[in-house]
Design an enzyme around this catalytic site. Sequence first.
Site, PDB file in Angstrom:
ATOM      1  N   GLY A 101      -0.868 -10.135  12.304  1.00  0.00           N
ATOM      2  CA  GLY A 101      -1.600  -8.828  12.618  1.00  0.00           C
ATOM      3  C   GLY A 101      -2.378  -8.400  11.370  1.00  0.00           C
ATOM      4  O   GLY A 101      -2.783  -7.188  11.199  1.00  0.00           O
ATOM      5  N   HIS A 136       0.703  -1.191  -0.091  1.00  0.00           N
ATOM      6  CA  HIS A 136       0.006   0.077   0.008  1.00  0.00           C
ATOM      7  C   HIS A 136       0.935   1.116   0.061  1.00  0.00           C
ATOM      8  O   HIS A 136       0.191   2.431   0.294  1.00  0.00           O
ATOM      9  CB  HIS A 136      -1.020   0.192   1.070  1.00  0.00           C
ATOM     10  CG  HIS A 136      -1.940  -1.117   1.001  1.00  0.00           C
ATOM     11  ND1 HIS A 136      -2.698  -1.555   2.148  1.00  0.00           N
ATOM     12  CD2 HIS A 136      -2.443  -1.834   0.140  1.00  0.00           C
ATOM     13  CE1 HIS A 136      -3.467  -2.354   1.960  1.00  0.00           C
ATOM     14  NE2 HIS A 136      -3.463  -2.645   0.626  1.00  0.00           N
ATOM     15  N   CYS A 152       6.311  14.534  -6.076  1.00  0.00           N
ATOM     16  CA  CYS A 152       5.714  15.698  -6.892  1.00  0.00           C
ATOM     17  C   CYS A 152       4.928  14.800  -8.129  1.00  0.00           C
ATOM     18  O   CYS A 152       5.570  14.426  -8.875  1.00  0.00           O
ATOM     19  CB  CYS A 152       6.375  16.725  -7.468  1.00  0.00           C
ATOM     20  SG  CYS A 152       5.572  18.000  -8.370  1.00  0.00           S
TER      21      CYS A 152
HETATM   22 ZN    ZN Z   1       7.344  19.409  -8.879  1.00  0.00          ZN
END
Ligand code: ZN
Length: 254
Positions: A198, A124, A132
């Site tokens: 778990g 995940h 970015c």
């Molecule tokens: Zn950037």
Amino acid sequence: MDALFNAKINTLRTLLRSSNHAVVFTGAGISTPSGIPDFRTPQKGLWTKNNPMEVAALSVFKRHPQRFFDWLHPLLVQSTNAKPNLAHEVIADLQNKGIIKAVITQNIDMLHQHAGSTNVIAVHGTLGSYTCLTCSHKVQEDDHLIIDFVQNKNLPICPQCGAFLKPDVILFEEGLPMHAWQAAQEEAYQTDLLMVVGSSLEVFPANQIPGIAFHNQAKLVINTFSTTPMDQSAHLLLPYDVTHVWAAIADLER
Ligand code: ZN
């Protein structure tokens, strides 16, 4: 500890010693002793306080970044302050001894990595890095921009283009990271001993991994408090605290 617990731990020792490619598959329950509540625990989990689709979604990150980062902040503070517990540490230790070959985790908290585990497959994603989406610039969790967000709530902005940096965790409306998912599947095909730790195996599709391993003749060990859909297929059920189980095999050698 009672006799049944001791007998089961002896079985676990034998299984681990005789395995060729033991793999651990972990979920939120391994991190609760470190103070990170299970997302899905009623009343406590972060996902029950907020409707996840209204906060932890890619479209929210893009259109309402402040709302997204308001949701992320307490989660990140919690992960930043959390320390690996005995279960994370013993798993890392057995991995360094070559007894465990890989760790597949659904957790984003980086506690396996911080405990010293190598070959951690985070299906995940994790809070360990940020990207970015506009220019692909990447920073790590110890970057001053991330520390500034944790400490002062200043939103992390890409130094190259000014867009917001997105944590490398899988949000709603996103697919699993392809390389991690493929690596997890490869481990599931290769393992002869898969230990679920778990996880109640409720989250699709990551919960398919134990099934793949089982259908390829791997033995399953399940160390979790709750029942799981794979209990019937398990060779060994360990419904005990994860730290008790792993502390009991900390001294294991080949
Ligand atoms: Zn950037």
